[in-house]
Design a protein around this motif. Structure first.
Motif, short mmCIF file in Angstrom:
data_model
loop_
_atom_site.label_atom_id
_atom_site.label_comp_id
_atom_site.label_asym_id
_atom_site.label_seq_id
_atom_site.Cartn_x
_atom_site.Cartn_y
_atom_site.Cartn_z
N THR A 180 0.83 -1.22 0.00
CA THR A 180 0.00 0.00 0.00
C THR A 180 0.86 1.26 0.00
OG1 THR A 180 -0.14 0.04 2.42
CG2 THR A 180 -1.88 -1.14 1.23
N LYS A 181 2.13 1.12 0.30
CA LYS A 181 3.01 2.29 0.45
C LYS A 181 4.11 2.34 -0.62
CE LYS A 181 2.36 1.88 5.48
NZ LYS A 181 1.77 0.53 5.54
N LEU A 182 3.95 1.58 -1.68
CA LEU A 182 5.02 1.51 -2.68
C LEU A 182 5.15 2.78 -3.52
CD1 LEU A 182 4.73 -2.14 -4.12
CD2 LEU A 182 6.60 -1.18 -2.76
N LYS A 187 2.20 9.11 -9.01
CA LYS A 187 2.71 7.97 -9.77
C LYS A 187 1.59 6.97 -10.07
CE LYS A 187 6.44 7.47 -10.73
NZ LYS A 187 7.16 7.76 -12.02
N LEU A 188 0.67 6.77 -9.12
CA LEU A 188 -0.45 5.86 -9.33
C LEU A 188 -1.42 6.39 -10.38
CD1 LEU A 188 -0.87 4.86 -5.61
CD2 LEU A 188 -0.32 3.28 -7.45
N ARG A 189 -1.61 7.72 -10.40
CA ARG A 189 -2.44 8.32 -11.45
C ARG A 189 -1.82 8.07 -12.82
NH1 ARG A 189 -3.40 12.70 -7.84
NH2 ARG A 189 -1.64 13.85 -8.70
N GLU A 190 -0.51 8.21 -12.87
CA GLU A 190 0.21 7.96 -14.13
C GLU A 190 0.08 6.50 -14.55
OE1 GLU A 190 4.87 7.41 -15.29
OE2 GLU A 190 4.40 9.10 -13.97
N PRO A 220 5.12 -2.15 -13.30
CA PRO A 220 5.47 -1.78 -11.92
C PRO A 220 5.01 -2.84 -10.91
CG PRO A 220 4.55 0.10 -13.07
CD PRO A 220 4.35 -1.08 -13.96
N ASN A 221 5.85 -3.12 -9.93
CA ASN A 221 5.59 -4.14 -8.93
C ASN A 221 4.24 -3.92 -8.23
OD1 ASN A 221 6.15 -6.32 -7.17
ND2 ASN A 221 6.96 -4.92 -5.64
N CYS A 226 -1.77 -2.09 -5.82
CA CYS A 226 -1.56 -0.70 -5.41
C CYS A 226 -2.62 0.22 -6.01
CB CYS A 226 -0.18 -0.22 -5.83
SG CYS A 226 1.17 -1.15 -5.14
N SER A 227 -2.95 -0.02 -7.27
CA SER A 227 -3.93 0.83 -7.95
C SER A 227 -5.33 0.62 -7.39
CB SER A 227 -3.91 0.56 -9.45
OG SER A 227 -2.62 0.84 -9.98
N GLY A 228 -5.64 -0.62 -7.02
CA GLY A 228 -6.94 -0.88 -6.40
C GLY A 228 -7.09 -0.15 -5.08
N TYR A 229 -6.04 -0.16 -4.28
CA TYR A 229 -6.07 0.56 -3.00
C TYR A 229 -6.17 2.07 -3.24
CZ TYR A 229 -4.81 2.09 1.71
OH TYR A 229 -4.81 2.68 2.93
N TYR A 230 -5.45 2.56 -4.22
CA TYR A 230 -5.49 3.98 -4.59
C TYR A 230 -6.93 4.39 -4.97
CZ TYR A 230 -5.26 7.78 -8.05
OH TYR A 230 -5.51 8.91 -8.79
N LEU A 231 -7.63 3.54 -5.71
CA LEU A 231 -8.97 3.89 -6.18
C LEU A 231 -10.00 3.93 -5.05
CD1 LEU A 231 -9.17 1.84 -9.52
CD2 LEU A 231 -8.89 4.32 -9.28
N VAL A 232 -9.81 3.12 -4.00
CA VAL A 232 -10.85 3.02 -2.96
C VAL A 232 -10.53 3.79 -1.69
CG1 VAL A 232 -11.40 0.69 -3.80
CG2 VAL A 232 -10.01 0.95 -1.74
#
Length: 256
Positions: A180-182, A187-190, A220-221, A226-232
């Motif tokens: 969750t902290k990578l 960067k996640l938006r990109e 990306p690892n 990571c993107s799923g956590y970013y979205l929610v």
């Protein structure tokens, strides 16, 4: 049902894990044989018999891991009104010199059962974190009216994100998974626009699904996780019970 007595199974068959899989065969509704079941669990963290994992098993017994997990499950089962499913606990795979484990635990959830893999020295809060995450999966699978073969990459990403968001809600950021902290938010938006925006509808059966989810082959690892956590993670008003049934598409980024 709750926690099954896999500690008793291992008294007899620790060195014969495939033999133990015979006890699980009836819980898998397809044509998986016992070797296939074991190799599937191995991929998700289950032990192979050796001195290290034998010590892990003995340590878990001494520290009442089965009783502690049952107590945690009883609490969350009542709190969430979720399904009463069997839980199978086994030692986590051992790490060699070149394979340093980051986490103390792993898990694997199905609609009707879940598996937990613990390392030696796991704290009770770490047990709680993995139970929350995996049992959230069970509850969401139970509520979603969708065959798992029809799951999209977005469905899997949101499933992982919501489960880890729930860990943070109950236990705080200290017990969130390392992934969750990578990456920072920009960067996640990109990543979303570059890798996922055009691919989030691919089905679970597509080989690219796991490649993107885990971030393999140059991606990306842990990209999908990571993107799923970013979205929610910004859905502050979403209750835990609502998170079992909300549709994945609700979390798609709004187009400008």
């Amino acid at each position: 049902m709750g926690v099954m007595l896999t500690d008793e199974w291992m008294k007899k068959d620790f060195n014969r894990p495939i033999k133990m899989m015979e006890r699980l065969k009836s819980t898998f509704n397809n044509n998986l044989d016992v070797e296939m079941i074991y190799h599937y669990l191995l991929k998700h963290g289950m032990y192979s018999p050796n001195k290290k994992t034998k010590l892990t098993w003995e340590h878990l017994k001494e520290n009442n891991a089965w009783e502690k997990t049952q107590s945690l499950f009883t609490s969350y089962n009542k709190l969430w009104g979720g399904p009463d499913v069997p839980i199978y606990i086994f030692p986590l795979m051992s790490s060699g010199m070149w394979n340093k484990k980051v986490e103390m635990k792993s898990g694997l959830a199905f609609k009707d059962k879940l598996f937990l893999f613990y390392d030696k020295g796991i704290a009770e809060k770490e047990m709680e974190a993995v139970l929350i995450h995996e049992y959230h999966h069970v509850c969401r699978l139970h509520h979603l009216k969708k065959d798992q073969k029809e799951f999209t990459l977005l469905d899997t990403m949101i499933m992982e994100g919501l489960a880890e968001r729930t860990v943070g809600k109950y236990l705080g950021t200290k017990y969130l998974a390392k992934w969750t902290k990578l990456y920072q938010e920009d960067k996640l938006r990109e990543f979303w626009s570059k890798y996922l925006q055009e691919k989030h509808t691919i089905k679970r059966t597509d080989p690219l699904h796991d490649v993107l989810l885990l971030g393999m082959k140059g991606y990306p690892n842990m990209l999908g996780y990571c993107s799923g956590y970013y979205l929610v993670r910004k859905s502050e008003k979403l209750s835990v019970k609502k998170s079992f049934s909300i549709q994945s598409e609700e979390f798609l980024p709004k187009k400008n």
